[in-house]
Write an enzyme that holds these catalytic residues in place. Structure first.
Site, PDB file in Angstrom:
ATOM      1  N   PRO A  53       0.827  -1.204   0.000  1.00 52.52           N
ATOM      2  CA  PRO A  53       0.000   0.000   0.000  1.00 52.52           C
ATOM      3  C   PRO A  53       0.863   1.257   0.000  1.00 52.52           C
ATOM      4  O   PRO A  53       1.866   1.328   0.721  1.00 52.52           O
ATOM      5  CB  PRO A  53      -0.772  -0.123   1.314  1.00 52.52           C
ATOM      6  CG  PRO A  53      -0.800  -1.597   1.610  1.00 52.52           C
ATOM      7  CD  PRO A  53       0.500  -2.116   1.112  1.00 52.52           C
ATOM      8  N   GLU A  63      -5.838  -1.569   1.792  1.00 53.81           N
ATOM      9  CA  GLU A  63      -5.308  -1.160   3.098  1.00 53.81           C
ATOM     10  C   GLU A  63      -6.405  -0.409   3.856  1.00 53.81           C
ATOM     11  O   GLU A  63      -6.508   0.820   3.767  1.00 53.81           O
ATOM     12  CB  GLU A  63      -4.078  -0.264   2.911  1.00 53.81           C
ATOM     13  CG  GLU A  63      -3.439   0.126   4.224  1.00 53.81           C
ATOM     14  CD  GLU A  63      -2.303   1.126   4.036  1.00 53.81           C
ATOM     15  OE1 GLU A  63      -1.245   0.932   4.633  1.00 53.81           O
ATOM     16  OE2 GLU A  63      -2.481   2.118   3.288  1.00 53.81           O
ATOM     17  N   TYR A 115      -4.540  -2.001   9.748  1.00 53.29           N
ATOM     18  CA  TYR A 115      -3.391  -1.081   9.749  1.00 53.29           C
ATOM     19  C   TYR A 115      -3.043  -0.694  11.182  1.00 53.29           C
ATOM     20  O   TYR A 115      -3.868  -0.110  11.887  1.00 53.29           O
ATOM     21  CB  TYR A 115      -3.737   0.168   8.926  1.00 53.29           C
ATOM     22  CG  TYR A 115      -2.547   0.965   8.443  1.00 53.29           C
ATOM     23  CD1 TYR A 115      -1.246   0.599   8.773  1.00 53.29           C
ATOM     24  CD2 TYR A 115      -2.710   2.086   7.632  1.00 53.29           C
ATOM     25  CE1 TYR A 115      -0.154   1.320   8.315  1.00 53.29           C
ATOM     26  CE2 TYR A 115      -1.635   2.817   7.169  1.00 53.29           C
ATOM     27  CZ  TYR A 115      -0.353   2.426   7.515  1.00 53.29           C
ATOM     28  OH  TYR A 115       0.724   3.149   7.065  1.00 53.29           O
ATOM     29  N   TYR A 142      -1.208   5.858  13.268  1.00 51.59           N
ATOM     30  CA  TYR A 142      -2.652   5.701  13.134  1.00 51.59           C
ATOM     31  C   TYR A 142      -3.204   4.861  14.299  1.00 51.59           C
ATOM     32  O   TYR A 142      -2.466   4.412  15.169  1.00 51.59           O
ATOM     33  CB  TYR A 142      -2.983   5.097  11.765  1.00 51.59           C
ATOM     34  CG  TYR A 142      -2.539   5.993  10.618  1.00 51.59           C
ATOM     35  CD1 TYR A 142      -2.877   7.350  10.612  1.00 51.59           C
ATOM     36  CD2 TYR A 142      -1.764   5.502   9.577  1.00 51.59           C
ATOM     37  CE1 TYR A 142      -2.465   8.176   9.569  1.00 51.59           C
ATOM     38  CE2 TYR A 142      -1.350   6.334   8.536  1.00 51.59           C
ATOM     39  CZ  TYR A 142      -1.697   7.673   8.540  1.00 51.59           C
ATOM     40  OH  TYR A 142      -1.285   8.494   7.518  1.00 51.59           O
ATOM     41  N   ARG A 149       7.935   2.842  -4.119  1.00 51.23           N
ATOM     42  CA  ARG A 149       8.609   3.701  -5.094  1.00 51.23           C
ATOM     43  C   ARG A 149       9.174   2.953  -6.312  1.00 51.23           C
ATOM     44  O   ARG A 149       8.973   3.418  -7.444  1.00 51.23           O
ATOM     45  CB  ARG A 149       9.697   4.523  -4.375  1.00 51.23           C
ATOM     46  CG  ARG A 149       9.092   5.573  -3.444  1.00 51.23           C
ATOM     47  CD  ARG A 149      10.154   6.246  -2.581  1.00 51.23           C
ATOM     48  NE  ARG A 149      10.730   5.320  -1.623  1.00 51.23           N
ATOM     49  CZ  ARG A 149      11.733   5.614  -0.823  1.00 51.23           C
ATOM     50  NH1 ARG A 149      12.305   6.809  -0.876  1.00 51.23           N
ATOM     51  NH2 ARG A 149      12.194   4.727   0.037  1.00 51.23           N
ATOM     52  N   CYS A 193      14.196   3.643  -9.469  1.00 47.98           N
ATOM     53  CA  CYS A 193      13.830   4.763  -8.592  1.00 47.98           C
ATOM     54  C   CYS A 193      15.112   5.452  -8.102  1.00 47.98           C
ATOM     55  O   CYS A 193      16.092   4.792  -7.772  1.00 47.98           O
ATOM     56  CB  CYS A 193      13.056   4.183  -7.411  1.00 47.98           C
ATOM     57  SG  CYS A 193      12.872   5.306  -6.037  1.00 47.98           S
ATOM     58  N   CYS A 213      14.220  10.198  -4.746  1.00 50.64           N
ATOM     59  CA  CYS A 213      14.134  11.652  -4.546  1.00 50.64           C
ATOM     60  C   CYS A 213      12.900  12.062  -3.738  1.00 50.64           C
ATOM     61  O   CYS A 213      12.833  13.163  -3.199  1.00 50.64           O
ATOM     62  CB  CYS A 213      14.088  12.356  -5.901  1.00 50.64           C
ATOM     63  SG  CYS A 213      12.661  11.857  -6.909  1.00 50.64           S
ATOM     64  N   ASP A 254      13.930  23.100 -18.199  1.00 51.82           N
ATOM     65  CA  ASP A 254      14.285  24.327 -17.497  1.00 51.82           C
ATOM     66  C   ASP A 254      14.363  25.518 -18.442  1.00 51.82           C
ATOM     67  O   ASP A 254      14.230  26.658 -18.001  1.00 51.82           O
ATOM     68  CB  ASP A 254      15.626  24.145 -16.773  1.00 51.82           C
ATOM     69  CG  ASP A 254      15.509  23.198 -15.587  1.00 51.82           C
ATOM     70  OD1 ASP A 254      14.560  23.349 -14.806  1.00 51.82           O
ATOM     71  OD2 ASP A 254      16.359  22.294 -15.465  1.00 51.82           O
TER      72      ASP A 254
END
Ligand code: ADP
Ligand code: SF4
Length: 694
Positions: A29, A104, A175, A180, A325, A348, A351, A650
Site C-alpha cells: 500500500p 489497506e 493497519y 494511526y 517507489r 527509482c 528523490c 528548465d
C-alpha cells in the site's frame, strides 16, 4: 530472452491465507493522491502495475468511516456502495493481468483531524499526534475512546472489509502503523489506559487482535487478512521476556494474520530519501519477524536490484519483495527481470517527489516515470508509444534530463532523433549535482536514458556541439526542442518575499560557479531562498571540504521545502554534523567582502557574519536566448524545413528534475498533437443518489 535462473525464486507463488500471490513481487500500500474523485485514473495507475508483473497490487490507505478523515490530504474511502463500485474498477484492472488486489483498510485515530466530517477524532487516551508542520498541524485534540467506541471502530472495519470483498479485493488489511489508531494502542506513549486495552503489551495488542479476528470472521474464508505494522519504536523498547516490545507484539499475534507487512514508524524513515538512506535500510528493524511467525512476511527497502531481492529471500528476511517507489518508477520492473531485461529497469532515484505529490494533495508524480498518473487521463503507457505520425527529424538542443527524455520518447515512437550537447558529457545539471553529498543515486536519471538511447539505431548523440541559430537552420531537422536549461542568478530576496536586485561583486557565487569548478574562499555563507536541496547540499559539501560554513534562509527551516520529500530532519542533522551554523528567518542585506549583514525578515534586526564569500542559491531563470534568437528568424523556418520550435524543461520554466523530465516526455508524446496538453477529466462513481448513504 528469459530471466537468469538465479532469479527464479522471485517468481515462485506465495500462499496468503486462502489466496495465492502468483510471484513474490508485492506492491505494498502506498499513497497515490488518487481518491473516489478520480476512480478511472486510480484504476489505470494500479492496473498498469499488474500488467508490469507485480503479483499483488495494493491500494493506499482506505478509510473505514468518516471518523478517519485526512482532509485536506487526499485519501480513499470504503464507506458506501459508490465507494465499493469505484474500488471495483481498480480490482478489475488488477485482476485483468492475473494479480491479486489488496486493500489497506485504515483508521487514522488521533493522526487525522476530521476537518470535513467534524467528528471528534478517536484515540486510546486523548494524546494528540502533534505534528508540528503546517498541513498536518491541527487544533482539535482527540477523544478518549470508551468501550462502545472500540466496538464501533471494529464494526466499521468489518463493514469496510465486506465492501472490500464485494469490490473484488483478495487481501484485506488491518493497519497498525505510522501514528494511526492501531499503532496508538500499541505504544505506551499514546496508550495510557488502565482497562484491558492498556498497560501490559498483551493488553495493548488486544485492539489490533480484535480487529484481525473480526476481519477474519467477516471475510477470512475468501480473502487473505494482512497486518501492516510499524516496528521501529517498539523495537527500541525493552521487554521483560523478549528481545524488545516489537518481538513481544509479533510473538503474541504470530500466526493470527495471514501476512505480515512490516515497516518503519515515520514517513522520513519509512520512505527515506536516497540522499540519506540506502537501499534496504529497514532490515535492521524488521529482520527478526520471520523467526517469530510462520506466516509470510513482506517489507520494503527501495529495492531495485534483483540480486538484493534474492538475497532478502535467501537470508530469511522477507518472503515477498515489497515496493512502493520502485513500482512507481518502473511498473514493469518484475516483467523486465522475468524477461532477462534487468538492465532496462528504470530505477527509482529515491528523490521522494512522489511523496511530495501526496503532501501537495495531487495524484502521484515521479521524476523517473513521467507517465505516472497520466495512464488514463492522457493515455500514456510507460512502455508503449504511439508510432511516429511523419518522417520529421527531431533535433534536441541540450542533453540534460529534459533533452534526454524528449529524445528517448521521440525515438521510441520511431522518429529519427539528434541530440546535440555542448558539454563533454550528457546529463546537464546532474553532472554537478550528483557530486553533492548523497545525490549520486540521482545519476540514474541520465544513466537509464543514455543506456537506452545508445541501443537505438535512429538516434545520433553529439557531444561538444554547441549549436547556434545558423547551425540549427542548416541541419535539416523539422522539429526543434530547445532544452538549454536554466541558470542560477545572484538575485536577492525582499521582505515582500519576491526575488529582486543582484549582488554582483567579487566573492559572490552561484551554484553554476561551483559547478564550473570555482572554489569560494572561507568562511562562506550559503544564502538559500530556493528552499529545496541545493542550498543545504552545497553548505554540507563545502563544510565537508573543510571550509567554515554558515547557512542563512528567509524560511523557518533549512531547505524548507524538503519537508515535502521527507528529507528535512536529515538536512538539519547533516548540517549540524558538519558544524554549519544555521540562521533562519534571515534576509541577506549587505556584503563588503569580509562581513555579511543578515536582517530578520519580520523584525529587521541585523546580525553580522564574518565571511569572505557568499553562495546564493535563489532564483533560477531559463537559458532561453537561443530560443528567442531562433524565433527572431522565424521567417527562415520554412526554407530550412522547420515545422516547429519549442522550449522544454528548465529552458521553458526552471524547476525540479521531475518537471524537466515531464516536459521532455510531453514534448515527444505531443509533438504531432499540438492541443494535447489537455487531459481527460475523471468523475466520481455516483450510481446512488447524493444524500442516500452515510
Ligand atoms: P534540463 O533540466 O531542462 O534538461 P539542464 O540544465 O540539466 O536542463 O540541461 C541543459 C543542457 O543543455 C546542458 O547540458 C547544457 O550544456 C546544454 N546546452 C545549453 N546550451 C546549448 C547549446 N546552445 N547547444 C547544445 N547544448 C546546449
Ligand atoms: Fe522514486 Fe523519485 Fe519516482 Fe518517487 S519520484 S518513485 S523516489 S524516482
Amino acid at each position: 530472452m528469459d530471466s537468469h535462473s538465479r532469479y527464479d525464486i522471485l517468481f515462485e507463488p506465495v500462499k496468503i491465507g486462502p489466496v495465492t500471490a502468483p510471484n513474490r513481487f508485492y506492491q505494498v500500500p502506498h499513497a497515490s493522491g488518487m481518491t473516489e474523485a478520480n476512480p478511472r485514473v486510480r484504476a489505470a495507475f494500479r492496473g498498469i502495475k499488474a500488467e508490469g508483473g507485480w503479483g499483488v497490487v495494493s491500494t493506499g490507505a482506505v478509510s473505514t468511516h468518516p471518523s478517519s478523515d485526512d482532509s485536506p490530504l487526499p485519501y480513499a474511502r470504503l464507506w458506501d456502495d459508490n465507494d465499493t463500485r469505484a474500488h471495483a474498477m481498480s480490482c478489475d484492472a488488477i485482476h485483468e493481468h492475473g494479480a491479486l488486489a489488496a486493500v489497506e483498510l485504515w483508521h487514522g485515530g488521533a493522526a487525522v483531524m476530521n476537518r470535513t466530517s467534524r467528528i471528534a477524532p478517536y484515540s486510546p487516551s486523548g494524546i494528540p499526534w502533534a505534528a508540528t508542520h503546517v498541513g498536518f498541524m491541527g487544533q482539535l485534540r482527540p477523544r478518549i475512546m470508551d468501550r462502545q467506541d472500540i466496538r464501533d471502530v471494529i464494526d466499521w472495519q468489518v463493514a469496510a472489509a465486506k465492501r472490500a470483498q464485494q469490490a473484488g479485493f483478495d487481501i484485506v488489511y488491518i493497519y497498525a502503523g505510522m501514528g494511526y489508531l492501531g499503532y496508538e494502542f500499541l505504544l505506551d506513549e499514546y496508550n495510557h489506559r488502565n482497562d484491558e486495552y492498556g498497560g501490559s503489551v498483551t493488553n495493548r495488542v488486544r485492539f489490533v487482535r480484535e480487529l484481525i479476528e473480526a476481519t477474519k470472521d467477516a471475510v477470512g474464508e475468501h480473502c487473505g487478512v494482512a497486518l501492516r505494522i510499524s516496528l521501529e519504536e517498539l523495537r527500541a523498547k525493552p521487554s521483560d521476556n523478549h528481545a524488545s516490545e516489537a518481538h513481544e507484539v509479533v510473538s503474541l499475534l504470530s500466526d493470527l494474520p495471514d501476512l505480515w507487512d512490516v515497516k518503519m514508524d515515520s514517513s522520513p524513515t519509512d520512505c527515506g530519501a536516497s540522499r540519506f538512506r540506502p537501499e534496504g535500510a529497514h532490515e535492521p528493524i524488521i529482520d527478526f519477524v520471520k523467526q517469530v511467525t510462520d506466516k509470510p512476511v513482506v517489507g520494503v527497502g527501495r529495492f531495485t536490484s534483483p540480486d538484493t531481492m534474492v538475497s532478502q529471500i535467501k537470508r530469511g528476511v522477507l518472503d515477498l519483495i515489497g515496493a512502493a517507489r520502485p513500482s512507481i518508477a518502473d511498473p514493469f520492473l518484475p516483467k523486465k527481470i522475468r524477461e532477462g531485461r534487468e538492465s532496462e529497469i528504470r530505477e527509482c532515484i529515491g528523490c521522494n517527489i512522489c511523496i511530495s505529490s501526496w503532501h501537495d494533495g495531487v495524484p502521484v508524480r515521479c521524476t523517473q516515470n513521467a507517465t505516472v498518473g497520466e495512464e488514463w487521463r492522457k493515455d500514456w503507457h510507460p512502455e508503449k508509444f504511439s508510432p511516429a505520425d511523419s518522417n520529421d527529424r527531431i533535433l534536441i538542443v541540450g542533453g540534460g534530463p529534459a533533452g534526454l527524455e524528449a529524445g528517448l520518447i521521440a525515438a521510441r515512437r520511431g522518429y529519427s532523433v539528434t541530440i546535440a550537447e555542448k558539454n563533454t558529457a550528457l546529463g546537464g545539471r546532474l553532472l554537478f549535482e550528483t557530486q553533492l553529498p548523497g545525490l549520486s543515486t540521482w545519476g540514474r536519471v541520465h544513466d537509464y536514458r543514455l543506456h537506452a538511447l545508445q541501443q537505438m539505431a535512429n538516434v545520433d548523440l553529439y557531444l561538444e556541439s554547441e549549436l547556434g541559430v545558423d547551425d540549427i537552420l542548416a541541419l535539416d531537422h523539422q522539429r526543434i526542442a530547445v532544452a538549454t536549461g536554466a541558470r542560477w542568478t545572484k538575485a536577492l530576496y525582499s521582505s515582500l518575499e519576491i526575488p529582486l536586485g543582484e549582488l554582483n561583486q567579487p566573492g559572490v557565487y552561484t551554484p553554476d560557479d561551483l559547478a564550473a569548478g570555482k572554489v569560494p574562499e572561507g568562511p562562506v555563507l550559503v544564502y538559500d531562498f530556493d528552499n529545496y536541496y541545493m542550498g543545504g547540499a552545497i553548505a554540507e559539501s563545502l563544510a565537508r571540504q573543510g571550509l567554515s560554513v554558515s547557512y542563512a534562509t528567509p524560511a523557518g527551516h533549512a531547505s524548507a521545502w524538503t519537508i515535502m520529500t521527507n528529507e528535512q530532519p536529515f538536512v538539519h542533522q547533516a548540517l549540524d554534523k558538519y558544524k554549519v551554523d544555521i540562521h533562519t528567518q534571515m534576509l541577506l542585506g549587505n556584503f563588503n567582502g569580509t562581513r555579511a549583514t543578515l536582517n530578520n525578515i519580520f523584525t529587521q534586526q541585523a546580525k553580522e557574519l564574518a565571511v569572505k564569500s557568499i553562495v546564493i542559491a535563489g532564483l533560477r531563470l531559463p537559458n532561453d536566448t537561443l530560443y528567442q534568437n531562433l524565433l527572431s528568424r522565424s521567417e527562415e523556418f520554412e526554407s530550412a524545413g522547420i515545422k516547429s520550435v519549442q522550449r522544454i524543461g528548465d529552458a521553458l520554466a526552471a524547476g525540479a528534475l521531475v518537471h524537466a523530465v515531464y516536459s521532455g516526455h510531453a514534448f515527444a508524446r505531443q509533438l504531432d498533437r499540438p492541443d494535447s496538453e489537455l487531459y481527460l477529466r475523471d468523475i466520481p462513481v455516483a450510481e446512488h443518489a447524493p444524500g442516500a448513504v452515510i
